[in-house]
Motif scaffolding. Structure first.
Motif, PDB file in Angstrom:
ATOM      1  N   ARG A 127       5.744  -0.378  -3.013  1.00 28.47           N
ATOM      2  CA  ARG A 127       6.723   0.414  -2.266  1.00 28.47           C
ATOM      3  C   ARG A 127       6.938   1.798  -2.873  1.00 28.47           C
ATOM      4  O   ARG A 127       7.840   2.523  -2.451  1.00 28.47           O
ATOM      5  CB  ARG A 127       8.040  -0.342  -2.163  1.00 28.47           C
ATOM      6  CG  ARG A 127       7.948  -1.505  -1.190  1.00 28.47           C
ATOM      7  CD  ARG A 127       9.161  -2.405  -1.212  1.00 28.47           C
ATOM      8  NE  ARG A 127       9.147  -3.419  -0.166  1.00 28.47           N
ATOM      9  CZ  ARG A 127       8.370  -4.492  -0.141  1.00 28.47           C
ATOM     10  NH1 ARG A 127       7.514  -4.705  -1.102  1.00 28.47           N
ATOM     11  NH2 ARG A 127       8.437  -5.356   0.834  1.00 28.47           N
ATOM     12  N   ILE A 128       6.109   2.153  -3.840  1.00 33.32           N
ATOM     13  CA  ILE A 128       6.191   3.489  -4.445  1.00 33.32           C
ATOM     14  C   ILE A 128       5.134   4.360  -3.776  1.00 33.32           C
ATOM     15  O   ILE A 128       3.935   4.207  -4.053  1.00 33.32           O
ATOM     16  CB  ILE A 128       5.982   3.422  -5.975  1.00 33.32           C
ATOM     17  CG1 ILE A 128       7.054   2.535  -6.605  1.00 33.32           C
ATOM     18  CG2 ILE A 128       5.984   4.826  -6.578  1.00 33.32           C
ATOM     19  CD1 ILE A 128       6.851   2.277  -8.092  1.00 33.32           C
ATOM     20  N   PRO A 129       5.561   5.270  -2.870  1.00 36.45           N
ATOM     21  CA  PRO A 129       4.591   6.054  -2.099  1.00 36.45           C
ATOM     22  C   PRO A 129       3.596   6.837  -2.963  1.00 36.45           C
ATOM     23  O   PRO A 129       2.404   6.895  -2.632  1.00 36.45           O
ATOM     24  CB  PRO A 129       5.465   6.997  -1.273  1.00 36.45           C
ATOM     25  CG  PRO A 129       6.793   6.306  -1.182  1.00 36.45           C
ATOM     26  CD  PRO A 129       6.934   5.551  -2.475  1.00 36.45           C
ATOM     27  N   ALA A 130       4.050   7.411  -4.046  1.00 35.16           N
ATOM     28  CA  ALA A 130       3.131   8.186  -4.898  1.00 35.16           C
ATOM     29  C   ALA A 130       2.027   7.297  -5.468  1.00 35.16           C
ATOM     30  O   ALA A 130       0.868   7.712  -5.565  1.00 35.16           O
ATOM     31  CB  ALA A 130       3.911   8.864  -6.028  1.00 35.16           C
ATOM     32  N   LEU A 131       2.371   6.064  -5.809  1.00 36.19           N
ATOM     33  CA  LEU A 131       1.385   5.138  -6.366  1.00 36.19           C
ATOM     34  C   LEU A 131       0.395   4.679  -5.297  1.00 36.19           C
ATOM     35  O   LEU A 131      -0.809   4.647  -5.532  1.00 36.19           O
ATOM     36  CB  LEU A 131       2.087   3.935  -7.004  1.00 36.19           C
ATOM     37  CG  LEU A 131       1.187   2.878  -7.631  1.00 36.19           C
ATOM     38  CD1 LEU A 131       0.333   3.473  -8.748  1.00 36.19           C
ATOM     39  CD2 LEU A 131       2.017   1.732  -8.161  1.00 36.19           C
TER      40      LEU A 131
END
Length: 168
Positions: A127-131
Motif C-alpha cells: 500500500r506504499i505507492p512509492a514502493l
C-alpha cells in the motif's frame, strides 16, 4: 574438537543465514517463489557450519527435525495447498532449531508471530505507492495470497536472534 557454546553457535547460524533470509524475502515478494538454490544454500550452511559448531550427535539428531517437518509439510502440500517452496524452507529451517528444552516451543512461537508479522508487513508494503511504483514487476503486489516466505524468513531470523539472546 570441542564444539563452541550455544551463544557462538546461534550467532554463527544467525550471521550465516541473515543474507539468505533477506534473499528469500525479496525473491518471494518479487516472484512469489522460494528458490531451490536458497534452500540448498541453507542446507549447505547447516552441513558445514553445523558440523563445526555442534557436537556430532546433536548435529545428527537435528536431521530428525528435518524429516518430521518435511513429512508434515508433504501432507500440507498434498491436501491443504501449501506451497512446495514454503515446505522445503520450513523443513531445512528446522535443522537450525535446537531440541533442548523449550526450544521447539520457542520456534513454534516465532513461526506463528513471523507468519502474522509477514502478512501484516506485506499488506503495509503493497500500500506504499512509492514502493509499488519502484517495483512494478513484483508479483506479490497483485497476488491473491500473501508470500509466506516473508514470514517464514522472519520467523527463522527471530528464532536465531532470540537463541543468541537467551544463550547469554
Amino acid at each position: 574438537m570441542l564444539a563452541p557454546g550455544p551463544f557462538v553457535t546461534a550467532l554463527a547460524f544467525l550471521l550465516a543465514l541473515t543474507p539468505i533470509c533477506i534473499w528469500i524475502t525479496l525473491t518471494d515478494l518479487r516472484d512469489m517463489k522460494i528458490r531451490n538454490v536458497a534452500v540448498y544454500t541453507m542446507a549447505g550452511i547447516f552441513v558445514v557450519l553445523g558440523l563445526l559448531a555442534l557436537p556430532l550427535d546433536v548435529w545428527a539428531w537435528r536431521w530428525l527435525n528435518f524429516v518430521v517437518v518435511f513429512a508434515i509439510g508433504f501432507v500440507l502440500f498434498a491436501y491443504a495447498g501449501f506451497g512446495a517452496g514454503d515446505i522445503k524452507f520450513v523443513s531445512v529451517a528446522a535443522l537450525f532449531v535446537s531440541q533442548a528444552e523449550g526450544q521447539i516451543s520457542l520456534a513454534l512461537i516465532c513461526l506463528s508471530v513471523g507468519l502474522i508479522a509477514g502478512l501484516g508487513l506485506h499488506q503495509i508494503l503493497k500500500r506504499i505507492p512509492a514502493l509499488t511504483r519502484a517495483t512494478p514487476d513484483w508479483k506479490s503486489w497483485g497476488a491473491k495470497r500473501t508470500p509466506a516466505g516473508v514470514g517464514l524468513a522472519l520467523a527463522l531470523w527471530a528464532y536465531l536472534a532470540l537463541a543468541c539472546v537467551l544463550a547469554v
